[in-house]
Scaffold this motif. Structure first.
Motif, mmCIF file in Angstrom:
data_model
loop_
_atom_site.group_PDB
_atom_site.id
_atom_site.type_symbol
_atom_site.label_atom_id
_atom_site.label_comp_id
_atom_site.label_asym_id
_atom_site.label_seq_id
_atom_site.Cartn_x
_atom_site.Cartn_y
_atom_site.Cartn_z
ATOM 1 N N MET A 169 -19.769 28.502 20.909
ATOM 2 C CA MET A 169 -18.542 27.759 21.167
ATOM 3 C C MET A 169 -17.870 27.508 19.820
ATOM 4 N N GLN A 204 -12.018 21.173 17.272
ATOM 5 C CA GLN A 204 -11.355 20.092 17.997
ATOM 6 C C GLN A 204 -9.964 19.779 17.439
ATOM 7 N N GLN A 241 -10.443 20.350 23.106
ATOM 8 C CA GLN A 241 -11.683 19.630 22.802
ATOM 9 C C GLN A 241 -12.763 20.623 22.415
ATOM 10 N N GLY A 242 -13.326 20.459 21.242
ATOM 11 C CA GLY A 242 -14.382 21.335 20.750
ATOM 12 C C GLY A 242 -15.172 20.639 19.669
ATOM 13 N N ARG A 243 -15.817 21.417 18.826
ATOM 14 C CA ARG A 243 -16.578 20.822 17.731
ATOM 15 C C ARG A 243 -15.623 20.386 16.626
ATOM 16 N N SER A 256 -21.355 25.237 15.503
ATOM 17 C CA SER A 256 -20.846 25.483 16.852
ATOM 18 C C SER A 256 -21.968 25.645 17.870
ATOM 19 N N TYR A 273 -23.268 20.630 21.941
ATOM 20 C CA TYR A 273 -22.248 21.391 22.657
ATOM 21 C C TYR A 273 -22.832 22.270 23.758
ATOM 22 N N ARG A 274 -24.141 22.379 23.784
ATOM 23 C CA ARG A 274 -24.792 23.153 24.842
ATOM 24 C C ARG A 274 -25.332 22.275 25.962
ATOM 25 N N ARG A 298 -18.730 17.477 28.329
ATOM 26 C CA ARG A 298 -17.641 17.430 27.361
ATOM 27 C C ARG A 298 -17.124 16.019 27.100
ATOM 28 N N TRP A 331 -18.852 14.543 24.149
ATOM 29 C CA TRP A 331 -18.757 15.182 22.839
ATOM 30 C C TRP A 331 -18.117 14.287 21.776
ATOM 31 N N GLN A 374 -19.874 13.151 18.291
ATOM 32 C CA GLN A 374 -19.249 13.466 17.004
ATOM 33 C C GLN A 374 -19.018 12.214 16.173
ATOM 34 N N ASP A 395 -24.305 15.902 15.927
ATOM 35 C CA ASP A 395 -24.253 17.339 15.667
ATOM 36 C C ASP A 395 -24.487 17.669 14.193
#
Length: 327
Positions: free
Chosen positions: A1, A5, A10-12, A18, A23-24, A28, A31, A35, A40
């Motif tokens: 992934m 972000q 929305q992401g890391r 990643s 994130y696995r 969501r 997350w 963070q 992470d």
């Protein structure tokens, strides 16, 4: 992934791995909280934990007698577990609090503008709630200790509270971070003996020097952005003389650790861990390129190995005391 972000996606966060379990495994909606707590990026709680574990191991093996059973020479697993839980919780609370204080700065720095607050993934109220929840976990851990260690642990909160603002007023915010991140060097001894003695004080001073050193390396990642927004740091202060300063800081840390070991009368065998840690620190200094942000991050993270080396050296010394009459 690989998604980084932002307010739209929305992401890391930018400098987080990643493929991390956060994130696995986590949904969501969790997350941003992971963070905020830096789940992470475990290096933070690892570096916060090591002074606690060093102190616990030093206290358990202090003033040994040849007739002492092995279990009394080793740190209690229950205490090590409590320190682990406390380090994760309080590091998470501290990071979230730091993000609340630094939201305006983080929004101007490339590496940090994807954090949950500047990216708009959590509100300030939600972040404050998360800080309180984690602090309560830390308090629950603290209440398992003796009546001397409890107020000693609470006293560290004053340093934690002022740390985020130090980068605005002093070139030495890393020193204040050292005061906070090294507090565990006092706690392990206090939990074992119910007071503070010279070995714990020297371990604390040595840890402060170590923290200033490794966080200076870390701060070199952001020095250009820091100069633009007016954030101060030892990285900016030391500049091209960083390696010389690191020799003094890391060397001073090792001397203080050795004095702490001698004061606690732990076996000379324990110095093997310090020697190995010193070699690792020297390698960091030799390899350091202050203009290579990726390398600075890798060298910063490698200080987790320093923690292991010193801890295992203390454990080895305690085992040696137990084995010596048998050989």
């Amino acid at each position: 992934m690989e998604t980084v972000q932002s307010k739209a996606i929305q992401g890391r966060v930018a400098d987080a791995p990643s493929g991390h379990w956060v994130y696995r495994v986590l949904p969501r909606w969790l997350w941003p909280y992971a963070q905020l707590a830096r789940w992470d990026r475990p290096i933070g709680w690892q570096l916060l934990l090591w002074p606690c574990w060093w102190s616990a191991a030093l206290a358990a093996g202090a003033y040994p007698r040849a007739t002492d059973p092995l279990l009394t020479l080793l740190p209690a697993p229950w205490y090590l577990l409590l320190f682990f839980i406390g380090a994760v919780a309080m590091r998470g609370a501290g990071c979230a609090y730091n993000d609340l204080a630094d939201e305006d700065i983080d929004n101007q720095v490339e590496r940090t503008r994807s954090r949950p607050l500047p990216a708009g993934k959590v509100t300030r109220r939600q972040a404050w709630t998360f800080v309180i929840i984690q602090a309560l976990v830390g308090l629950a851990v603290l209440l398992q200790f003796n009546s001397f260690a409890i107020p000693l642990g609470i006293a560290s909160l004053a340093i934690v509270a002022i740390y985020p603002f130090m980068k605005r007023i002093t070139n030495w915010p890393q020193f204040v971070l050292g005061l906070a991140f090294s507090w565990g060097a006092l706690m392990g001894w206090a939990v074992e003996f119910g007071d503070l003695d010279d070995p714990a004080i020297m371990l604390y001073i040595g840890s402060i020097l170590w923290v200033i050193g490794y966080d200076t390396i870390y701060a070199h990642q952001d020095k250009e952005d820091d100069a633009i927004v007016g954030v101060r740091s030892t990285a900016r202060l030391f500049g091209d003389n960083t390696k010389t300063w690191l020799v003094g800081l890391y060397g001073g840390a090792l001397v203080c650790f050795a004095i702490a070991f001698a004061s606690a009368q732990v076996p000379v065998v324990s110095l093997a861990g310090l020697i190995a840690a010193g070699a690792h620190m020297a390698r960091q200094i030799i390899r350091l390129d202050i203009n290579n942000p990726d390398q600075c991050l890798r060298l910063f993270k490698s200080n987790n190995q320093v923690g292991w080396l010193i801890f295992l050296g203390l454990i080895g010394g305690s085992v040696w005391i137990w084995l010596k009459p048998l050989v």
